[in-house]
Design an enzyme around this catalytic site. Structure first.
Site, PDB file in Angstrom:
ATOM      1  N   GLY A 239       0.760  -1.234   0.000  1.00 18.42           N
ATOM      2  CA  GLY A 239       0.000   0.000   0.000  1.00 18.42           C
ATOM      3  C   GLY A 239       0.788   1.281   0.000  1.00 18.42           C
ATOM      4  N   GLU A 275       3.943  -6.832   1.168  1.00 16.69           N
ATOM      5  CA  GLU A 275       3.516  -7.139  -0.199  1.00 16.69           C
ATOM      6  C   GLU A 275       3.443  -5.880  -1.058  1.00 16.69           C
ATOM      7  OE1 GLU A 275      -0.107  -8.994   0.860  1.00 16.69           O
ATOM      8  OE2 GLU A 275       0.835 -10.860   1.494  1.00 16.69           O
ATOM      9  N   PRO A 276       4.576  -5.201  -1.260  1.00 17.73           N
ATOM     10  CA  PRO A 276       4.559  -4.012  -2.117  1.00 17.73           C
ATOM     11  C   PRO A 276       4.377  -4.395  -3.576  1.00 17.73           C
ATOM     12  CG  PRO A 276       6.803  -4.544  -1.499  1.00 17.73           C
ATOM     13  CD  PRO A 276       5.915  -5.500  -0.751  1.00 17.73           C
ATOM     14  N   ARG A 278       2.879  -1.527  -6.189  1.00 17.63           N
ATOM     15  CA  ARG A 278       2.953  -0.254  -6.903  1.00 17.63           C
ATOM     16  C   ARG A 278       4.328   0.393  -6.751  1.00 17.63           C
ATOM     17  NH1 ARG A 278      -1.531   3.221  -7.875  1.00 17.63           N
ATOM     18  NH2 ARG A 278      -2.682   1.959  -6.350  1.00 17.63           N
ATOM     19  N   TYR A 318      -9.808   6.090 -12.123  1.00 19.94           N
ATOM     20  CA  TYR A 318      -9.496   6.667 -10.814  1.00 19.94           C
ATOM     21  C   TYR A 318      -9.257   8.181 -10.850  1.00 19.94           C
ATOM     22  CZ  TYR A 318      -8.348   1.766  -9.707  1.00 19.94           C
ATOM     23  OH  TYR A 318      -8.371   0.407  -9.528  1.00 19.94           O
ATOM     24  N   CYS A 346     -14.110   6.240 -28.821  1.00 20.69           N
ATOM     25  CA  CYS A 346     -15.277   7.133 -28.923  1.00 20.69           C
ATOM     26  C   CYS A 346     -16.032   7.218 -27.601  1.00 20.69           C
ATOM     27  CB  CYS A 346     -16.205   6.658 -30.050  1.00 20.69           C
ATOM     28  SG  CYS A 346     -15.435   6.759 -31.673  1.00 20.69           S
TER      29      CYS A 346
END
Length: 421
Positions: A239, A275-276, A278, A318, A346
């Site tokens: 996180g 648990e990285p 990102r 996001y 489109c």
């Protein structure tokens, strides 16, 4: 820090000009830096040097086998959330004893596959899941190592769609029910209850939510030990956020995060898992695209790219920010102008940025989306029958295509037309 820098006026991935890759594979494409992946993994590993630990890369961030093998050879374990991810990790050479299986909806087939192929632990999210794991383990003549994911009801102060540790979220069991749930788990002969799991969200930019969650985990560890449970492993999830803009204040460093873990949990003598995802992969990747048209509109100008929301969906999903830079370094004297930067799909949602200041850009120019290594390629689709874009890995002055762009024939020929048509 990353290894995407301008040299002699041209953006490089380590020692390879990005334009050289574009000429070889076409645009759009993703490119990853081996040096950045390894540096970021090492920062986490070194942050926990004095603690018995394993850094399990959250492979949902970027799951190409070349990335997995790069990290596994450096000593990483893997955090998987599906049967497909488990099989990818095994195919990349990761042994089962270094694979953690997370996720709120594990199926019986997924559980059976992991138990048969080897697993470090299941991070269990509910009592019904616990019962299924027990039954499958007994059928296979095995004992399944588990932790139970507790929901500490801590606000991660992140985007609502990636917060996971509040009471209204779908993840884990309420921490207030932990005593009863652990007692039930201990009664099941197919389970070995080894620890506690917690994960409160993604892209956290301050340490205080982690501190609040880990203090609750410390209290729970001592409580459960007092109730007779051998709590010997703490899975703390991931996180920790990354800086998506060069101008913003940087999130906490891994070394600061590691010190927080030692301060709040170090006295317990538990093995620590983190648990990285990102932070390891995010700044290790770019998405490179080409300007198709520069279009003048009513009161605004548009850069229309060959990359689209199906290639990089984070801005549409996001409202995420990515710095966008030209491949050719602009001269300092050039005056920036605001553009809406959009793709060809489109839908109005196919917009990467609105009124973003950019130096003068022309049709045919290459631009790069920074910090696109995490949740870029893995969330891509073939919407509008647009092929998945290539992934490229750079290592020093070498590069290799690690996922090729499929042809239109390959995409179309996957369809099967029924006999009655």
């Amino acid at each position: 820090m990353d290894h995407f820098l301008y040299r002699d006026g041209h953006l490089h991935a380590e020692n390879v000009p990005v334009a050289e890759i574009a000429a070889a594979v076409g645009t759009p494409f993703y490119v990853y830096s081996t040096a950045t992946l390894l540096r970021h993994f090492t920062l986490f590993d070194e942050a926990l040097t004095d603690v018995d630990h394993l850094v399990c890369y959250a492979m949902k961030a970027a799951s190409n086998q070349a990335i997995l093998r790069t990290l596994a050879q450096a000593g990483a374990g893997m955090d998987v959330v599906s049967q497909g991810e488990y099989l990818r990790a095994k195919a990349a050479g990761v042994p089962g004893e270094r694979i953690v299986f997370s996720g709120v909806g594990k199926t019986e087939e997924e559980i059976r596959t992991a138990l048969s192929g080897g697993i470090r632990q299941f991070n269990v999210e509910s009592e019904p899941e616990m019962e299924v794991i027990n039954r499958v383990a007994l059928e296979l003549g095995k004992v399944a190592p588990i932790t139970v994911r507790v929901n500490p009801d801590v606000d991660a102060k992140t985007h609502a769609k990636i917060a996971t540790g509040k009471s209204e979220n779908k993840f884990g069991i309420p921490i207030a029910r932990a005593s009863a749930v652990y007692a039930h788990a201990a009664s099941l002969p197919g389970l070995d209850v080894i620890g506690i799991d917690v994960h409160i969200g993604s892209q956290l930019t301050e340490l205080e939510p982690f501190r609040l969650a880990y203090e609750k985990v410390a209290e729970l560890t001592e409580q459960l030990r007092g109730e007779g449970h051998d709590i010997r492993r703490l899975d703390l999830g991931g996180g920790l956020g990354i800086p998506y803009t060069r101008s913003n204040e940087a999130p906490p460093l891994p070394v600061e995060y590691g010190q927080l873990i030692k301060d709040t949990l170090g006295h317990l003598g538990c093995e620590i898992e983190i648990e990285p995802g990102r932070l390891i992969a995010g700044n290790a990747g770019l998405m490179v695209s080409k300007v198709i048209y520069v279009k003048s509109g009513e009161g605004r100008n548009f850069l229309i790219l060959d990359g689209a929301m199906n290639d990089l969906i984070r801005p549409a999903m996001y409202e995420a920010h990515h710095d966008i830079v030209p491949i050719v370094e602009p001269a300092p004297a050039l005056e920036a102008r605001p553009y809406d930067i959009v793709g060809p799909v489109c839908e109005t949602g196919d917009t990467f940025a609105q009124q973003r200041d950019m130096p003068p850009v022309a049709s045919g120019d290459l631009i790069a989306f920074r910090s696109a290594g995490a949740y870029g390629a893995v969330m891509a689709s073939e919407y509008n029958t647009r092929p998945l874009i290539p992934e490229v890995l750079v290592h020093g002055d070498q590069f290799a295509v690690i996922r090729a762009r499929p042809s239109f024939d390959e995409i179309i020929n996957r369809d099967t037309i029924p006999e009655w048509l």
